[in-house]
Structure formats: C-alpha cells, structure tokens
Design a protein around this motif. Structure first.
Motif, short mmCIF file in Angstrom:
data_model
loop_
_atom_site.label_atom_id
_atom_site.label_comp_id
_atom_site.label_asym_id
_atom_site.label_seq_id
_atom_site.Cartn_x
_atom_site.Cartn_y
_atom_site.Cartn_z
N UNK A 1 64.89 78.28 39.97
CA UNK A 1 66.16 78.77 39.43
C UNK A 1 66.57 77.99 38.18
N UNK A 2 66.28 76.69 38.14
CA UNK A 2 66.63 75.89 36.96
C UNK A 2 65.66 76.14 35.80
N UNK A 3 64.39 76.39 36.11
CA UNK A 3 63.41 76.60 35.06
C UNK A 3 63.48 78.00 34.45
N UNK A 4 64.12 78.92 35.13
CA UNK A 4 64.33 80.27 34.59
C UNK A 4 65.79 80.63 34.78
N UNK A 5 66.71 79.97 34.09
CA UNK A 5 68.15 80.16 34.34
C UNK A 5 68.60 81.55 33.94
N UNK A 6 69.46 82.13 34.78
CA UNK A 6 70.04 83.44 34.49
C UNK A 6 71.40 83.32 33.82
N UNK A 7 71.98 82.13 33.85
CA UNK A 7 73.28 81.89 33.22
C UNK A 7 73.30 80.43 32.76
N UNK B 1 74.17 67.11 40.38
CA UNK B 1 74.16 66.04 41.35
C UNK B 1 74.60 64.71 40.77
N UNK B 2 74.70 63.71 41.65
CA UNK B 2 75.06 62.34 41.26
C UNK B 2 74.03 61.41 41.88
N UNK B 3 73.21 60.71 41.09
CA UNK B 3 73.13 60.82 39.63
C UNK B 3 72.52 62.17 39.23
N UNK B 4 72.87 62.68 38.07
CA UNK B 4 72.39 64.01 37.67
C UNK B 4 70.88 64.03 37.46
N UNK B 5 70.28 65.13 37.89
CA UNK B 5 68.85 65.36 37.70
C UNK B 5 68.68 66.32 36.52
N UNK B 6 68.33 65.77 35.37
CA UNK B 6 68.30 66.56 34.14
C UNK B 6 66.98 67.30 33.92
N UNK B 7 65.89 66.81 34.49
CA UNK B 7 64.56 67.26 34.08
C UNK B 7 64.35 68.76 34.07
N UNK B 8 64.48 69.41 35.23
CA UNK B 8 64.23 70.84 35.31
C UNK B 8 65.28 71.63 34.54
N UNK B 9 66.53 71.17 34.56
CA UNK B 9 67.58 71.88 33.85
C UNK B 9 67.30 71.90 32.34
N UNK B 10 66.96 70.75 31.79
CA UNK B 10 66.64 70.67 30.36
C UNK B 10 65.42 71.53 30.04
N UNK B 11 64.41 71.46 30.89
CA UNK B 11 63.19 72.24 30.66
C UNK B 11 63.48 73.73 30.67
N UNK B 12 64.31 74.18 31.62
CA UNK B 12 64.62 75.60 31.69
C UNK B 12 65.40 76.09 30.49
#
Length: 408
Positions: free
Chosen positions: A241-247, A255-266
C-alpha cells in the motif's frame, strides 16, 4: 298455548335478548378496539416518520462531523508538512554547504591517507543525513533537485550504497550498457538507498546484501536480496500500500519513530514512473526488493566524465610530497569491515598526567571493501584508490539542487 309452552317461550325470549345484548356489547367492543388499533397505527406511523427524520438528521450530522474532521486533519497535515518542509529545506541547504566544505578539505588534505580517510567518514555521515532530509522533503511535497547529466545504472547503485550506514555489507553484481536519464538519477538513488537501509537493518550483522543489475524486456531491474527473517503477509500488504499509494501519505501515520523507507519509495516511484516491490523471497530466505526502471527512464548515452580539475588534488595525492619517513601503510580494502586507524605520528607520544600514553581516536574509511583480503599497499596507492572510489560514488549523486516543481 299450554302453560308448559309459556315459560319456555319466555325463556327463549330472555335468551334471545341476552344474546342480542351480548352481540351489541361485542360489536361495541370491536368498534372500540378497531378505533384504538387505528390510533395505534397512526402513532406508529408518526413514530416511524420521526425515526426516519432522526436517522436522516443523524446521518447528516455524522457526515458533517466526518467532513469537518477530515478538513481539520487535512489542514493539520498540511501545516505539519509545511513546517517540516521549511525546516528540511534549511537542513538540506546546510548539508549541501557542508558537502562543499568536506570536498574542499578532501582536495586540500588528500595527500594524507589518514586525513582523507577521516574526511571520507565525515562525508559518509553527511550523505546519510542528506538522505534522511531528502526523504522527509519528499513526503512533505518538497523537491529533490536534479542532475544536468545522465548516470550509469552501476554508478546510481554505487551512489545508493554510499548513503547507508552499513555500506560495507553491500555487493553490487552485474552491469548493463544503460544509463538513467538525468531527472530520475537522484530519485532512483534515494529509493535504492532506502531499500538497502531496510535490508541491512533487518538482517543479521555481517550477512551480505546483494544488488543484482539485470536487463529485462521492459527495462532494467535492480534486485536487492538480504538474508533477514522476511516479512509476514500483513507487513507485505502494508508495504504494498505504501509502495503504490492511492492518495497522499500522511506523515502522522508512519508510526513513532516514523518509518520513512517504503513511504518515500512509493511517493518517488509514483512521481517519476518506475515500480518498487518487496513481495518476493530472496534466495537467502530474506526479502527480495525489486526496482523496475522502464525504458522511458533509460538511455544508451554514456555519462560524461567529471571535470579533471575537481579531482586534480586527489590524483596529485598519489605522489610523494616530502622525503620524511612515511607512516605505516594503511590497507584500503580490509578483509572485514573494521575501522581503519589513521597513521601514527612520528613525533613524541602524548601522555597523561600519570605518565600513560593517550589513546587516539580511530575513524572508519567510507569505502567499499572487497570480499577477499588484498595485499598491503603503499600510501600512494591508498590515496589513489580513495580518490577513485570517491569519484565513483560522487558521479552518481552530483546534482544541481534547485527549488522548483517535482516534475522537472
């Protein structure tokens, strides 16, 4: 009429009168019940209408509440992103200025392998800082900047390798005769760095992480394999869902601490037109991440070499500068990833108040070690190879940063 028939007749008359009275009373009762039933039906219909009206009012209030809450959350998210974007823009500028200072220091003191090793360690830490700032900027709708020229796929992979902490665990295999177009060089390097960071963080220390470069009919694949524990189905679904974001992705949902990897990649994959997936299993039992670069982001142009003047001092560093005894040679590529000590000074050793020798700090060299031990090299060879590695990693990340739209 006989006497006996008279009482019977009167009895029948009395019974008839009683029956007629009972019928009349039953009819009256029935009429009353019907009237009461009709009133109850009317009351029921009225209550149903009131219920429907209340339901409509409740639905409207719920929708209004949801809309207003979504507006408040959207405004809060936009304000949060605006604040983060402004702060990260300042940090990116400082990181770029620091990068220039480091590069100037590398050119100035490149004749000292120990000094160059320390400076490259600082450069490596600065590249990790810059990667995280870039990721936050991307999630906040900010810009990455862009290159003026293309870069080979191998140089992009090596640039991504130099942006993670455990770079010495990464092995790059394969080569293709393609380059990445200028606008996609930095996004692909950032995404690949995020995948490498995940691979090294979630696998056992010391285990290798491989990047296999492979040409496919629709483009080029960068395949990252690790030897970690893998991902469960729920984690795979969330990653997909993060790697192919619809919005737009909310920063507060990471999350805390935030997990940026997949979100940035998507976000970068959707923005620049390539694909990222992590739903496969690596040959080592871990996760296989695949970055598919389509033909539109590839070119057969050969990247132009960097200006000679920019690295002149790094090459001159390979020449001896004085006749004084040289320090002990420092191997560039040790067999294992261990910190490399700077050359020991030839002057007197500093001591503490109790007369004990002071310990000196050692710094690791930000270079890629080979898988096999190599013979000890002279200082000239060490400095030359440090400069060569520096040019290789820099060729994939040099860019002209400029503020502007993401689609350039």
């Amino acid at each position: 009429m006989t006497f006996a028939q008279g009482p019977l007749l009167w009895a029948l008359v009395v019974v008839a009168l009683i029956a007629v009275g009972a019928v009349l009373r039953a009819r009256k009762t029935n009429i009353g019940l019907r009237r009461q039933n009709s009133e109850l039906h009317q009351q029921r219909d009225m209550l149903q209408r009131q219920r429907d009206e209340l339901h409509v009012a409740h639905t409207g209030l719920t929708h209004q509440h949801s809309t207003e809450l979504a507006d408040v959350r959207r405004d809060a998210e936009e304000e949060t992103k605006a604040v983060l974007k402004a702060a990260v823009r300042t940090l990116q500028g400082l990181a770029d200025e620091q990068q220039v200072v480091i590069e100037n220091a590398q050119q100035k003191y490149g004749d000292d392998p120990g000094m160059l090793a320390d400076l490259m360690a600082v450069d490596h830490a600065n590249s990790q800082f810059g990667r995280r700032a870039q990721g936050i900027a991307v999630l906040c709708g900010g810009w990455l900047g862009r290159r003026e020229t293309v870069a080979s796929v191998f140089d992009v992979a090596r640039s991504a390798q130099g942006r993670i902490r455990q770079f010495d665990r990464v092995r790059i295999n394969g080569q293709v005769n393609f380059s990445v177009v200028s606008k996609a060089v930095e996004p692909v390097a950032v995404v690949l760095a995020e995948l490498l960071a995940n691979a090294t963080n979630y696998s056992a220390p010391g285990t290798p992480v491989e990047i296999n470069i492979q040409a496919v009919p629709t483009g080029v694949c960068l395949i990252v394999d690790d030897a970690g524990l893998g991902m469960g189905q729920e984690e795979k679904d969330r990653a997909a869902a993060l790697l192919a974001p619809q919005a737009a992705i909310s920063v507060s949902s990471l999350g805390i601490p935030p997990q940026f990897g997949f979100a940035v990649s998507g976000v970068l994959a959707a923005r620049y037109g390539f694909r990222v997936s992590v739903d496969s299993v690596s040959p080592y039992g871990g996760v296989r991440a695949v970055v598919l670069l389509p033909d539109e982001l590839l070119t057969g142009d050969v990247p132009s070499p960097p200006p000679v003047a920019a690295y002149h001092d790094a090459e001159v560093a390979a020449l001896p500068r004085r006749q004084a005894p040289a320090p002990s040679p420092t191997p560039l590529f040790p067999p294992v990833a261990q910190p490399i000590a700077a050359p020991q000074p030839t002057g007197p050793v500093a001591t503490t108040a109790g007369g004990l020798p002071k310990r000196r700090r050692k710094s690791p060299v930000s270079v890629v070690p080979s898988t096999e031990p190599e013979p000890v090299r002279s200082n000239e060879e060490t400095a030359s190879r440090l400069g060569a590695f520096q040019r290789g990693t820099r060729s994939g990340r040099d860019m002209t940063t400029m503020e502007g739209p993401e689609f350039q």
